[in-house]
Design a protein around this motif. Structure first.
Motif, PDB file in Angstrom:
ATOM      1  N   LEU A 172      -9.051   8.166   0.526  1.00  0.00           N
ATOM      2  CA  LEU A 172      -7.952   8.805  -0.198  1.00  0.00           C
ATOM      3  C   LEU A 172      -8.165   8.796  -1.706  1.00  0.00           C
ATOM      4  O   LEU A 172      -7.727   9.715  -2.403  1.00  0.00           O
ATOM      5  N   ARG A 193       0.637   8.522   3.958  1.00  0.00           N
ATOM      6  CA  ARG A 193       0.609   7.057   3.981  1.00  0.00           C
ATOM      7  C   ARG A 193       1.759   6.451   3.182  1.00  0.00           C
ATOM      8  O   ARG A 193       2.110   5.290   3.365  1.00  0.00           O
ATOM      9  N   SER A 194       2.347   7.226   2.292  1.00  0.00           N
ATOM     10  CA  SER A 194       3.445   6.732   1.477  1.00  0.00           C
ATOM     11  C   SER A 194       4.706   6.562   2.317  1.00  0.00           C
ATOM     12  O   SER A 194       4.841   7.141   3.407  1.00  0.00           O
ATOM     13  N   ARG A 221      -4.791  14.116  -1.535  1.00  0.00           N
ATOM     14  CA  ARG A 221      -3.362  14.024  -1.858  1.00  0.00           C
ATOM     15  C   ARG A 221      -2.509  14.016  -0.598  1.00  0.00           C
ATOM     16  O   ARG A 221      -1.552  13.246  -0.482  1.00  0.00           O
ATOM     17  N   CYS A 258       0.815   4.118  -2.967  1.00  0.00           N
ATOM     18  CA  CYS A 258       0.732   5.568  -2.712  1.00  0.00           C
ATOM     19  C   CYS A 258       1.848   6.305  -3.440  1.00  0.00           C
ATOM     20  O   CYS A 258       1.608   7.352  -4.061  1.00  0.00           O
ATOM     21  N   ASP A 282       0.831  -1.202   0.000  1.00  0.00           N
ATOM     22  CA  ASP A 282       0.000   0.000   0.000  1.00  0.00           C
ATOM     23  C   ASP A 282       0.871   1.260   0.000  1.00  0.00           C
ATOM     24  O   ASP A 282       0.490   2.290  -0.560  1.00  0.00           O
ATOM     25  N   GLN A 283       2.077   1.191   0.596  1.00  0.00           N
ATOM     26  CA  GLN A 283       3.007   2.316   0.539  1.00  0.00           C
ATOM     27  C   GLN A 283       3.528   2.505  -0.884  1.00  0.00           C
ATOM     28  O   GLN A 283       3.626   3.636  -1.379  1.00  0.00           O
ATOM     29  N   LEU A 333      -7.055   2.092   0.426  1.00  0.00           N
ATOM     30  CA  LEU A 333      -6.980   3.532   0.175  1.00  0.00           C
ATOM     31  C   LEU A 333      -8.366   4.127  -0.049  1.00  0.00           C
ATOM     32  O   LEU A 333      -8.635   5.267   0.348  1.00  0.00           O
ATOM     33  N   LEU A 382      -2.427  10.682   0.925  1.00  0.00           N
ATOM     34  CA  LEU A 382      -1.551   9.754   0.207  1.00  0.00           C
ATOM     35  C   LEU A 382      -0.095   9.969   0.600  1.00  0.00           C
ATOM     36  O   LEU A 382       0.667   9.015   0.794  1.00  0.00           O
ATOM     37  N   GLU A 383       0.299  11.234   0.714  1.00  0.00           N
ATOM     38  CA  GLU A 383       1.676  11.525   1.103  1.00  0.00           C
ATOM     39  C   GLU A 383       1.965  11.017   2.509  1.00  0.00           C
ATOM     40  O   GLU A 383       3.044  10.472   2.776  1.00  0.00           O
TER      41      GLU A 383
END
Length: 260
Positions: free
Chosen positions: A199, A218-219, A212, A154, A150-151, A194, A215-216
């Motif tokens: 997200l 979670r990345s 957005r 993202c 998932d990372q 996500l 997402l950042e």
């Protein structure tokens, strides 16, 4: 009068060049359309043209003999496709596949080599961009090996989002799985996570980015490392132009004093 570099507006690597350098390139640049799925060059084959994307995005993909593959970098309007063309060996390091359709400037490899020999500024800009691109490729390889799916998803979404002017993407789960080098089921699971987190919205190959910043957050750190490499490149371009402008300032003052 419209400046020479403004004609190349849309590709940051071209617009960063001084007008005198850009004017030398212009006769050898042609405006081309990029269709999704187009193979611009194939790993091991000779690179006959380089591309400076304006609205399209291109995935640089490394493939193995068993048919598996993964995206090692994505190129948009920040740079160029075909860097090996000016680095001593014109054989492509990987496949270059159009992910998002659009337009680009195209130049023959021999023309590019001719211009890099004539212009140290052009060569320096291309080498600086290549350093950022290699950071991108190295970080993608580390991310694919060490970080949760998932990372990775993202990071992939953010890197493609950075290279377009809206928040909608067209990409099937099969395509994303191929580019990340993972199973389709993993992408399905990651996309659902996500979506449940608010997200993204995902439906039949259409992805709409809702958050957005989320997402950042979670990345993994890989997105930030690559983003800073390109931001540094952009800052260097701006700093170079600022220095050039400042260098002419004393002359303007001198003329004013003389006229007084």
């Amino acid at each position: 009068m419209t400046s020479m570099t403004s004609r190349f507006e849309g590709n940051h690597l071209l617009t960063a060049l001084a007008s005198a350098v850009a004017s030398l390139l212009e006769p050898d640049l042609e405006w081309v359309e990029l269709q999704a799925g187009d193979l611009l060059h194939q790993a091991g084959a000779e690179v006959r043209h380089v591309y400076f994307p304006v609205t399209g995005t291109i995935s640089l993909v490394s493939s193995l003999e068993d048919g598996s593959s993964s995206e090692v970098a994505v190129v948009g309007n920040e740079g160029m496709v075909g860097v090996c063309a000016f680095m001593g060996d014109t054989s492509a390091l990987c496949d270059a596949v159009v992910q998002r359709p659009g337009h680009a400037f195209r130049m023959g490899t021999q023309a590019l080599l001719h211009h890099t020999r004539r212009s140290p500024e052009l060569m320096q800009q291309l080498l600086a961009y290549t350093q950022a691109l290699f950071t991108h490729m190295a970080q993608s390889s580390a991310c694919n090996r060490h970080h949760a799916l998932d990372q990775q998803l993202c990071r992939w979404l953010l890197q493609h989002l950075d290279r377009q002017d809206n928040t909608d993407m067209l990409a099937t789960q099969e395509r994303i799985a191929s580019l990340l080098g993972v199973r389709r089921e993993g992408v399905t699971s990651g996309a659902l996570k996500l979506q449940k987190a608010g997200l993204i919205e995902y439906h039949r190959g259409h992805i709409h980015i809702l958050d957005r910043d989320g997402l950042e957050a979670r990345s993994c750190e890989c997105y930030g490392v690559v983003r800073r490499a390109y931001d540094k490149l952009s800052f260097a371009h701006m700093e170079s132009h600022a220095m050039a402008r400042n260098a002419t300032a004393p002359l303007v003052v001198k003329r004013s004093l003389q006229s007084a």
